[in-house]
Structure formats: structure tokens, C-alpha cells
Design a protein around this motif. Structure first.
Motif, PDB file in Angstrom:
ATOM      1  N   ALA A  32      -5.014  -0.639  -7.823  1.00  0.00           N
ATOM      2  CA  ALA A  32      -6.120  -0.129  -7.005  1.00  0.00           C
ATOM      3  C   ALA A  32      -7.239  -1.169  -6.931  1.00  0.00           C
ATOM      4  O   ALA A  32      -7.805  -1.410  -5.851  1.00  0.00           O
ATOM      5  CB  ALA A  32      -6.644   1.185  -7.576  1.00  0.00           C
ATOM      6  N   ALA A  89      -9.128   3.121  -1.737  1.00  0.00           N
ATOM      7  CA  ALA A  89      -8.511   2.394  -2.858  1.00  0.00           C
ATOM      8  C   ALA A  89      -9.408   2.461  -4.091  1.00  0.00           C
ATOM      9  O   ALA A  89      -8.931   2.681  -5.212  1.00  0.00           O
ATOM     10  CB  ALA A  89      -8.238   0.942  -2.465  1.00  0.00           C
ATOM     11  N   CYS A 111      -9.157   5.878  -5.600  1.00  0.00           N
ATOM     12  CA  CYS A 111      -7.928   6.005  -6.411  1.00  0.00           C
ATOM     13  C   CYS A 111      -8.175   5.493  -7.821  1.00  0.00           C
ATOM     14  O   CYS A 111      -7.785   6.143  -8.794  1.00  0.00           O
ATOM     15  CB  CYS A 111      -6.785   5.194  -5.791  1.00  0.00           C
ATOM     16  SG  CYS A 111      -6.086   5.888  -4.301  1.00  0.00           S
ATOM     17  N   ALA A 129       0.986   4.165  -2.887  1.00  0.00           N
ATOM     18  CA  ALA A 129       0.885   5.599  -2.602  1.00  0.00           C
ATOM     19  C   ALA A 129       2.033   6.362  -3.244  1.00  0.00           C
ATOM     20  O   ALA A 129       1.817   7.405  -3.877  1.00  0.00           O
ATOM     21  CB  ALA A 129       0.850   5.842  -1.096  1.00  0.00           C
ATOM     22  N   CYS A 135       1.447   6.562  -7.001  1.00  0.00           N
ATOM     23  CA  CYS A 135       0.368   7.497  -7.319  1.00  0.00           C
ATOM     24  C   CYS A 135       0.820   8.945  -7.136  1.00  0.00           C
ATOM     25  O   CYS A 135       0.520   9.800  -7.975  1.00  0.00           O
ATOM     26  CB  CYS A 135      -0.857   7.219  -6.453  1.00  0.00           C
ATOM     27  SG  CYS A 135      -1.780   5.742  -6.929  1.00  0.00           S
ATOM     28  N   SER A 184      -4.658   8.091  -2.227  1.00  0.00           N
ATOM     29  CA  SER A 184      -3.643   7.026  -2.267  1.00  0.00           C
ATOM     30  C   SER A 184      -2.835   6.964  -0.971  1.00  0.00           C
ATOM     31  O   SER A 184      -2.535   5.881  -0.478  1.00  0.00           O
ATOM     32  CB  SER A 184      -2.715   7.193  -3.474  1.00  0.00           C
ATOM     33  OG  SER A 184      -1.947   8.368  -3.381  1.00  0.00           O
ATOM     34  N   THR A 233       0.831  -1.202   0.000  1.00  0.00           N
ATOM     35  CA  THR A 233       0.000   0.000   0.000  1.00  0.00           C
ATOM     36  C   THR A 233       0.871   1.261   0.000  1.00  0.00           C
ATOM     37  O   THR A 233       0.515   2.257  -0.636  1.00  0.00           O
ATOM     38  CB  THR A 233      -0.989   0.031   1.189  1.00  0.00           C
ATOM     39  OG1 THR A 233      -0.261  -0.062   2.418  1.00  0.00           O
ATOM     40  CG2 THR A 233      -2.001  -1.095   1.091  1.00  0.00           C
TER      41      THR A 233
END
Length: 118
Positions: free
Chosen positions: A99, A71, A74, A14, A17, A41, A10
Motif C-alpha cells: 500500500a 491506497a 488501505c 486488491a 486484501c 483496495s 493494483t
């Protein structure tokens, strides 16, 4: 999949993104999508990390629900940026896939927790 792997995944999501979001800035729409994508994100990573510190199954489930929503959001912003031709599909498609996968993983986890609590 263990929690450390998901925390790392995760966080990497992030980071990826954010890197792509920064490239969107320059137009009013790009700046808006950039801000939204950065917010949701990083929220995925931060809220999953917080979920792992939850003091109860109910608190964990609540945090996991936030992770799922963020998520999915996103995925929306990435799709929207691609549809508006401000993010090339070669960049957006892998992130949209991630995502979607993260959303599915966390939905499955939440379902398992809810079934085990019955």
C-alpha cells in the motif's frame, strides 16, 4: 513502470486484501474493517484502470488522486487491524508495504504530470 504492470499490480493487491479481509469477519470490528478494506483496495485497482482510460491529463490526474487516497486508506485499515490484533503482522506487513509503495508510485506520477503541465 508501464501501465499494464501497474494495472496487474493494483489488481493483485486488491485480490490479496480481499482474501485477508474476508478472514476478519466474525466480530463487529472485524466485519467493519473487512468492508472498508474490500472497498478501498478494490477502488485502487478500479480507479487506476479508469485513469488509464481518461480523456485528458486533468481527468487522469483526478483519478490518480483518488487512487492515492484509496491506497493510503488501505494502509490505514491494515495497520489498524494489526494494532487491534485481528490481523497478524505476518499477513498485514507485506500488504502495508505494498500500500505504501503504491501510494508513493502514484504520488510521483501525479507530481510528474503536474510539473509537465506547467
Amino acid at each position: 513502470m508501464n501501465k499494464q504492470i501497474l494495472e496487474n499490480r493494483t489488481k493483485l493487491f486488491a485480490h490479496n486484501c480481499v482474501k485477508d479481509a474476508v478472514s476478519l469477519e466474525g466480530s463487529k470490528l472485524g466485519s467493519h474493517i473487512s468492508g472498508q478494506l474490500i472497498r478501498c483496495s478494490t477502488s485502487v485497482a478500479a480507479n487506476y484502470r479508469a485513469a488509464n482510460l481518461a480523456h485528458s491529463k486533468a481527468a487522469f490526474t483526478a483519478k490518480l488522486s483518488i487512487v492515492i487516497e484509496e491506497a493510503d486508506e488501505c494502509g490505514f485499515w491494515l495497520e489498524f487491524a494489526s494494532e487491534e490484533n485481528i490481523l497478524h503482522s505476518s499477513i498485514s506487513d507485506p500488504l502495508i508495504k505494498e500500500a505504501s509503495e503504491l501510494t508513493s508510485i502514484f504520488i510521483s506520477s501525479r507530481k510528474s504530470i503536474q510539473l509537465n503541465n506547467k
